[in-house]
Enzyme design. Structure first.
Site, PDB file in Angstrom:
ATOM      1  N   TYR A  54     -64.920  76.733  84.892  1.00  0.00           N
ATOM      2  CA  TYR A  54     -65.280  75.675  83.946  1.00  0.00           C
ATOM      3  C   TYR A  54     -66.654  75.958  83.337  1.00  0.00           C
ATOM      4  O   TYR A  54     -66.826  75.903  82.109  1.00  0.00           O
ATOM      5  CB  TYR A  54     -65.266  74.322  84.665  1.00  0.00           C
ATOM      6  CG  TYR A  54     -65.417  73.148  83.742  1.00  0.00           C
ATOM      7  CD1 TYR A  54     -64.400  72.805  82.855  1.00  0.00           C
ATOM      8  CD2 TYR A  54     -66.578  72.371  83.736  1.00  0.00           C
ATOM      9  CE1 TYR A  54     -64.531  71.725  81.994  1.00  0.00           C
ATOM     10  CE2 TYR A  54     -66.719  71.285  82.884  1.00  0.00           C
ATOM     11  CZ  TYR A  54     -65.692  70.962  82.019  1.00  0.00           C
ATOM     12  OH  TYR A  54     -65.828  69.895  81.167  1.00  0.00           O
ATOM     13  N   SER A  89     -70.001  70.671  77.747  1.00  0.00           N
ATOM     14  CA  SER A  89     -70.253  69.842  78.935  1.00  0.00           C
ATOM     15  C   SER A  89     -71.660  70.143  79.431  1.00  0.00           C
ATOM     16  O   SER A  89     -72.183  71.243  79.201  1.00  0.00           O
ATOM     17  CB  SER A  89     -69.248  70.210  80.036  1.00  0.00           C
ATOM     18  OG  SER A  89     -69.650  69.660  81.281  1.00  0.00           O
TER      19      SER A  89
END
Ligand code: NAP
Length: 247
Positions: A147, A134
């Site tokens: 995350y 990401s």
């Protein structure tokens, strides 16, 4: 023949990539836990997609899934390790169980998937594997410690593997999406700049998979801005992010 094994294919980005690959004539083997989503995907796949349910956090179970995939559809030539999840975190109310879970799924799941496919790829001296990370891997972002940590680890893992495996004929890539409209991001309550639809994300990913570059990152303008942020010294970075996000 291109044979794609993709994890996290029951919805979101994985589903869109599976459908786009099937439209290009690829054979697609799709893995996720949700059998309902996989069944719907198979029905939409015009006979090119088959379902192999599995949980990426179960190393032995995933190895058996890959055995079944190759027994049914032949050698995997492209693997997209896409399954992943997100949950906001707050450092001021630190809950290690959320960190454990995101690391287990996002990083542990990638490791388990690699354990299942890499011995096959290295023995065959061929194969392509793309790890879905990401843009959140670029720098630590507020309310996203678990995350960001899990995805930064995935990116570093992909970089190392790219170096290790080039000599044995296995190509490693990393995918850095910005915001993509999926069931995952539908839960976000904050504005998501440069949000793209999953079909557009899938088109970018397939083009990247057909090329030789290491990084597949999109949308371009958002990635450019975030890479500029990555170059800033910490003092400026923290001040800018705090002002923009109000933390
Ligand atoms: N959407 C974005 O804006 C965005 C941006 C950057 C990166 N990403 C990354 O892109 C990937 C896909 O995201 P998405 O937005 O499409 O998410 P999503 O809509 O929540 O889909 C996630 C997929 O992963 C599967 N999955 C989750 N845990 C699993 C497990 N333990 N075993 C097997 N499959 C599992 C889910 O299927 P089941 O629940 O059926 O198992 C589902 O198919 C993730 O790695 C995410 O971090 C997304």
């Amino acid at each position: 023949m291109t044979h794609l094994w993709i994890t996290g294919a029951s919805q979101g980005i994985g589903r869109a990539v599976a459908l786009a690959a099937a439209q290009r004539g690829w054979t697609v083997s799709a893995t996720a836990r949700g059998e309902e989503g996989l069944t719907a995907l198979v029905l939409a796949g015009a006979g090119r997609i088959s379902a192999f349910p599995g949980d990426i956090t179960d190393r032995a179970g995933l190895a058996a899934v890959v055995d079944a995939v190759e027994a049914a559809n032949g050698p995997i030539t492209v693997a997209v390790l896409n399954a992943g999840t997100h949950q906001p975190t707050d450092g001021a109310a630190f809950d290690p169980s959320v960190y454990d879970r995101l690391i287990a799924v996002n990083l542990g799941g990638a490791i388990n998937s690699l354990a299942a496919i890499l011995p096959r790829f290295t023995a065959r001296k061929s194969g392509r594997v793309a790890l879905v990370s990401s843009v959140a891997a670029y720098r630590g972002l507020p309310k996203a410690g678990a995350y960001c940590a899990s995805k930064a680890a995935v990116t570093a893992l992909a970089e190392s593997l790219r170096l290790d495996l080039a000599a044995v004929g296995v190509r490693v890539q990393v995918i850095h999406p910005g915001f993509v409209r999926t069931p995952l991001t539908d839960k976000n309550t904050f504005p998501m700049p440069f949000l793209v639809e999953p079909e557009a994300a899938a088109a970018r990913i397939l083009t990247g998979l057909e090329g030789n570059g290491f990084e597949i990152a999109f949308p371009r303008r958002f990635v450019f801005l975030l890479k500029l942020l990555r170059l800033l010294p910490y003092r400026l970075y923290f001040a800018l992010v705090a002002r923009q996000t109000g933390v």
